[in-house]
Design a protein around this motif. Structure first.
Motif, mmCIF file in Angstrom:
data_model
loop_
_atom_site.group_PDB
_atom_site.id
_atom_site.type_symbol
_atom_site.label_atom_id
_atom_site.label_comp_id
_atom_site.label_asym_id
_atom_site.label_seq_id
_atom_site.Cartn_x
_atom_site.Cartn_y
_atom_site.Cartn_z
ATOM 1 N N ALA A 118 8.124 10.257 -6.507
ATOM 2 C CA ALA A 118 9.431 10.000 -5.899
ATOM 3 C C ALA A 118 9.479 10.550 -4.480
ATOM 4 O O ALA A 118 9.446 11.763 -4.285
ATOM 5 N N GLU A 119 9.553 9.632 -3.510
ATOM 6 C CA GLU A 119 9.575 10.009 -2.093
ATOM 7 C C GLU A 119 8.453 11.001 -1.783
ATOM 8 O O GLU A 119 8.658 12.085 -1.254
ATOM 9 N N LEU A 120 7.254 10.590 -2.123
ATOM 10 C CA LEU A 120 6.075 11.441 -1.951
ATOM 11 C C LEU A 120 5.022 10.800 -1.065
ATOM 12 O O LEU A 120 4.497 11.433 -0.138
ATOM 13 N N ILE A 121 4.720 9.524 -1.332
ATOM 14 C CA ILE A 121 3.551 8.892 -0.714
ATOM 15 C C ILE A 121 3.653 8.843 0.807
ATOM 16 O O ILE A 121 2.641 8.901 1.508
ATOM 17 N N GLU A 122 4.877 8.801 1.342
ATOM 18 C CA GLU A 122 5.062 8.767 2.804
ATOM 19 C C GLU A 122 4.778 10.115 3.452
ATOM 20 O O GLU A 122 4.635 10.210 4.669
ATOM 21 N N HIS A 123 4.683 11.171 2.648
ATOM 22 C CA HIS A 123 4.389 12.516 3.164
ATOM 23 C C HIS A 123 2.887 12.800 3.225
ATOM 24 O O HIS A 123 2.491 13.880 3.657
ATOM 25 N N LEU A 124 2.073 11.842 2.795
ATOM 26 C CA LEU A 124 0.628 12.047 2.740
ATOM 27 C C LEU A 124 -0.071 11.351 3.902
ATOM 28 O O LEU A 124 0.271 10.226 4.245
ATOM 29 N N TYR A 125 -1.069 12.019 4.475
ATOM 30 C CA TYR A 125 -1.837 11.394 5.554
ATOM 31 C C TYR A 125 -3.090 10.703 5.018
ATOM 32 O O TYR A 125 -3.832 10.082 5.760
ATOM 33 N N GLN A 148 8.721 5.738 -5.629
ATOM 34 C CA GLN A 148 9.979 5.608 -4.894
ATOM 35 C C GLN A 148 9.706 6.062 -3.461
ATOM 36 O O GLN A 148 9.199 7.166 -3.235
ATOM 37 N N THR A 149 9.994 5.204 -2.496
ATOM 38 C CA THR A 149 9.630 5.519 -1.104
ATOM 39 C C THR A 149 10.531 4.754 -0.144
ATOM 40 O O THR A 149 11.035 3.681 -0.482
ATOM 41 N N PRO A 150 10.768 5.273 1.070
ATOM 42 C CA PRO A 150 11.603 4.568 2.045
ATOM 43 C C PRO A 150 10.950 3.263 2.505
ATOM 44 O O PRO A 150 9.728 3.117 2.479
ATOM 45 N N ASN A 151 11.778 2.334 2.942
ATOM 46 C CA ASN A 151 11.321 1.059 3.491
ATOM 47 C C ASN A 151 11.076 1.222 4.996
ATOM 48 O O ASN A 151 12.005 1.514 5.751
ATOM 49 N N ALA A 152 9.852 1.026 5.416
ATOM 50 C CA ALA A 152 9.488 1.238 6.825
ATOM 51 C C ALA A 152 10.218 0.311 7.779
ATOM 52 O O ALA A 152 10.373 0.619 8.963
ATOM 53 N N VAL A 153 10.663 -0.845 7.282
ATOM 54 C CA VAL A 153 11.302 -1.827 8.171
ATOM 55 C C VAL A 153 12.748 -2.089 7.752
ATOM 56 O O VAL A 153 13.245 -3.204 7.872
ATOM 57 N N HIS A 180 7.295 12.715 7.335
ATOM 58 C CA HIS A 180 6.674 11.439 6.980
ATOM 59 C C HIS A 180 5.538 11.095 7.941
ATOM 60 O O HIS A 180 5.742 11.009 9.148
ATOM 61 N N PHE A 181 4.361 10.887 7.399
ATOM 62 C CA PHE A 181 3.217 10.460 8.216
ATOM 63 C C PHE A 181 3.218 8.937 8.380
ATOM 64 O O PHE A 181 2.934 8.414 9.448
ATOM 65 N N ARG A 182 3.521 8.237 7.288
ATOM 66 C CA ARG A 182 3.476 6.768 7.304
ATOM 67 C C ARG A 182 4.402 6.233 6.226
ATOM 68 O O ARG A 182 4.288 6.601 5.070
ATOM 69 N N GLU A 183 5.344 5.393 6.634
ATOM 70 C CA GLU A 183 6.195 4.721 5.658
ATOM 71 C C GLU A 183 5.659 3.311 5.432
ATOM 72 O O GLU A 183 4.943 2.767 6.275
ATOM 73 N N TYR A 184 6.030 2.717 4.298
ATOM 74 C CA TYR A 184 5.422 1.455 3.875
ATOM 75 C C TYR A 184 6.467 0.380 3.604
ATOM 76 O O TYR A 184 7.645 0.674 3.391
#
Length: 209
Positions: A118-125, A148-153, A180-184
């Motif tokens: 949950a809101e994790l993958i965007e915190h990984l490089y 669960q992750t934010p929408n980059a667009v 956040h390193f990268r949102e998807y």
């Protein structure tokens, strides 16, 4: 049992936690709990025993799940002493960025019916493909990974860019919470999931905020 927004906010009231963050993300936690309930209900149609759940990245949702569910809720990642852990639940200390090194993939003794990110993958490089290939080793053959992750667009980010504002925060100087390193996007994630030989069962695009 924490099933409503009021029950959740009252439960954490007067605790040494970021209550403003909880308030801002309350609808996200309620949606996550609803999805987890649905997955558990489907799985328990064929199983009468308690399920094994792994929550990666301790936060409010970890304690909400542990307080609400009778199933095992283990956790993995950096330990956060602000959130309670039940007697029979376990925590595995592991930096998921190490998924980029196969020789450092964590070996767990048991496999899980449900793994929550949950809101994790965007915190990984580290590449999400490497991360999911590592995580799926902890999953049962019929298990589910809930991401669960934010929408980059999202619309608000597009508007910020149109008016010349950067839609993303600077990377922080904290190892445990770098930002956040990268949102998807949905297409990013569905593509990665398929590359990892996993199946996209369902996805939602929800405006919690």
């Amino acid at each position: 049992m924490l099933r409503t927004g009021k029950e959740i906010t009252d439960y954490f009231k007067n605790r040494d936690v970021e209550t403003e963050y909880l308030k801002d993300h309350l609808q996200r936690y309620l949606f996550l709990l609803k999805e987890v309930d649905g997955i558990i209900k489907k799985k328990k149609k064929s199983k009468n025993t308690k399920l094994n759940i792994l929550d990666i990245g301790i936060a409010f949702q970890t304690e909400i799940l542990r307080t609400t569910l009778t199933d095992t809720v283990d956790s993995l990642g950096f330990f956060d002493k602000r959130f309670k852990i039940r007697k029979n639940d376990k925590h595995f200390e592991y930096n998921l960025n190490n998924a980029q090194y196969k020789d450092k993939w964590l070996k767990l003794k048991k496999k899980y019916d449900l793994i929550i990110m949950a809101e994790l993958i965007e915190h990984l490089y580290t590449s999400p493909k490497l991360v999911l290939n590592c995580v799926k080793r902890w999953l049962k053959n019929d298990g589910v990974i809930l991401i669960q992750t934010p929408n980059a667009v999202s619309i608000n980010r597009r508007v910020k860019m149109l008016i010349g504002r950067h839609p993303y925060d600077m990377i922080r100087e904290e190892v445990i919470n770098p930002g956040h390193f990268r949102e998807y996007t949905i297409s990013d994630l569905t593509s990665v999931v398929k590359q990892c030989n996993l199946k996209v069962v369902i996805y939602h695009m929800i405006n919690y905020f």
